[in-house]
Design an enzyme around this catalytic site. Structure first.
Site, PDB file in Angstrom:
ATOM      1  CG  PHE A  28      -2.022   0.904   0.909  1.00 24.02           C
ATOM      2  CD1 PHE A  28      -3.626   0.870   0.043  1.00 24.02           C
ATOM      3  CD2 PHE A  28      -1.727   2.268   1.670  1.00 24.02           C
ATOM      4  CE1 PHE A  28      -3.921   2.883   0.779  1.00 24.02           C
ATOM      5  CE2 PHE A  28      -2.727   3.407   1.434  1.00 24.02           C
ATOM      6  CZ  PHE A  28      -3.887   3.640   1.115  1.00 24.02           C
TER       7      PHE A  28
ATOM      8  CG  ASP B 152       5.309   3.223   1.336  1.00 24.80           C
ATOM      9  OD1 ASP B 152       5.247   4.241   2.958  1.00 24.80           O
ATOM     10  OD2 ASP B 152       4.278   3.205   0.890  1.00 24.80           O
TER      11      ASP B 152
ATOM     12  CE  LYS C 288      -0.375   5.441   7.382  1.00 26.53           C
ATOM     13  NZ  LYS C 288      -1.759   6.062   8.460  1.00 26.53           N
TER      14      LYS C 288
END
Length: 400
Positions: A136, A221, A250
């Site tokens: 993702f 990532d 985040k």
């Protein structure tokens, strides 16, 4: 004006299905809803609230900056952005930083940079992107296509081309795909949405070597695994495998929206003025908060504490599981844990979440078969113990 959960159904686009309660206030690792009921938060805004809710250092950074300068655009630079970039460069492999607003944008920038640099160095054919199945990387059309989960990318028409998928933790699968037309390999050191699955060290090292052999860029990532989540500032430091490009978001903002792409000067030179941009990226408010987050997290006390708290949380879940065998595996690193449901409880992660809420506990899913924990990095030992007690009560009732 009285607002409730039913107003979501009336006014909001139905792409989410939020919980029935509405949080209105948070402090540390606790949240209160409209009725004043308290919840312990082991969800952390999906690994975003790295220092919990309303941390005084972050509140101070935000309010001080709010009284100085909010936005000037990238026609100008600003001091908080420069200071944050300097902090990130000093703390990582990187020499250059690009700021944006989210993990998807950080990954979009990383992928565009990798393709641009590869094409400028080796020609138009060198544009292939390799990504892991069940990964993702965001919700833009490029990043959601690169993420190897068709359920998120199907149904929107023709997809971006030149993307191929390997099996995570299977080096032979990467070897079968990588060639001299490969621009980059992108992967998460810990697959987050794919089920909290850490990479095998030999796999990451092997991918690094394959990228070197084929002049392909390695993108990590670290949107979910970064900013202290594993007990190192970034997970690549835990593994000892250095990428060419890294994305962060985040936890970087501790709850304030921000993303960043980190890379070397030699690669960064391919994004000359005008080739990529963002209106809000490098916003003074976001960068002031993120600078405070980074300064607070990147200390031995917090990072070592994450590893200690990992042991407490994992051991606690395993002890509960010994009484109520709901999970077949508890995996993850630092304060990113995934509890994989046993075969007899397949696809019931949402039921576990709902049961936890009834006991005053917020947890997450990572797919239908994994219950995920991503609490504040500074959650107290006492709060972990209380959360585990509530989790046990939830499972006891769920299993009846």
């Amino acid at each position: 004006m009285s607002l409730s959960r039913s107003d979501f159904d009336q006014y909001m686009v139905p792409n989410y299905a939020p919980a029935e309660f509405v949080p209105v206030r948070g402090a540390g690792s606790r949240v209160w809803d409209q009725a004043g009921r308290e919840y312990l938060d082991l969800a952390g805004g999906i690994a975003v609230n790295s220092l919990g809710h309303c941390h005084p250092v972050l509140v101070k950074a935000l309010t001080e900056q709010a009284n100085k300068l909010w936005h000037v655009s990238n026609v100008y630079t600003n001091e908080p952005a420069l200071a944050l970039a300097q902090q990130l460069v000093a703390s990582t492999f990187a020499e250059k930083v690009f700021f944006c607003n989210s993990g998807a944008e950080a990954n979009e920038a990383a992928l565009k940079l990798a393709r641009r640099a590869a094409i400028e160095r080796f020609g138009e054919k060198k544009h292939k992107v390799l990504s892991a199945l069940n990964s993702f990387h965001g919700r833009t059309f490029f990043t959601v296509t690169v993420g190897g989960q068709p359920k998120y990318s199907d149904g929107f028409g023709p997809k971006p081309e030149g993307i191929a998928y390997f099996e995570y933790n299977n080096l032979d699968s990467v070897k079968a795909l990588i060639d001299d037309d490969t621009a980059c390999v992108i992967l998460e050191p810990i697959q987050g949405e794919g089920g909290v699955l850490p990479a095998d060290p030999a796999f990451l090292q092997g991918v690094r070597e394959l990228c070197n052999q084929h002049n392909a860029f390695l993108i990590f990532d670290e949107v979910q695994s970064g900013m202290g989540r594993t007990g190192s500032l970034f997970a690549y430091q835990e593994y000892g495998v250095v990428p060419d490009i890294l994305s962060s978001a985040k936890s970087l903002g501790g709850g304030f929206p921000i993303g960043a792409m980190l890379t070397t000067a030699d690669i960064a030179k391919h994004l000359v003025a005008g080739t990529h941009g963002t209106t809000y990226g490098g916003n003074p408010l976001a960068c002031a908060v993120a600078g405070a987050v980074l300064a607070e997290i990147n200390t031995p006390a917090v990072l070592e504490g994450v590893k200690t708290k990992h042991q407490q949380l994992k051991a606690g879940v395993e002890a509960i599981n010994a009484k109520y065998p709901l999970f077949k595996e508890v995996r993850g690193m630092g304060l990113l844990l995934g509890c994989v449901l046993a075969d007899g409880y397949k696809d019931r992660a949402k039921e576990v979440l709902n049961a936890a809420v009834k006991e005053g506990l917020m947890v997450l899913m990572a797919g239908p078969n994994v219950v995920r924990f991503a609490p504040s990095l500074v959650i107290s030992d006492e709060e972990i113990a209380t959360a585990l007690s509530r989790f046990e009560a939830a499972i006891a009732k769920l299993l009846g």
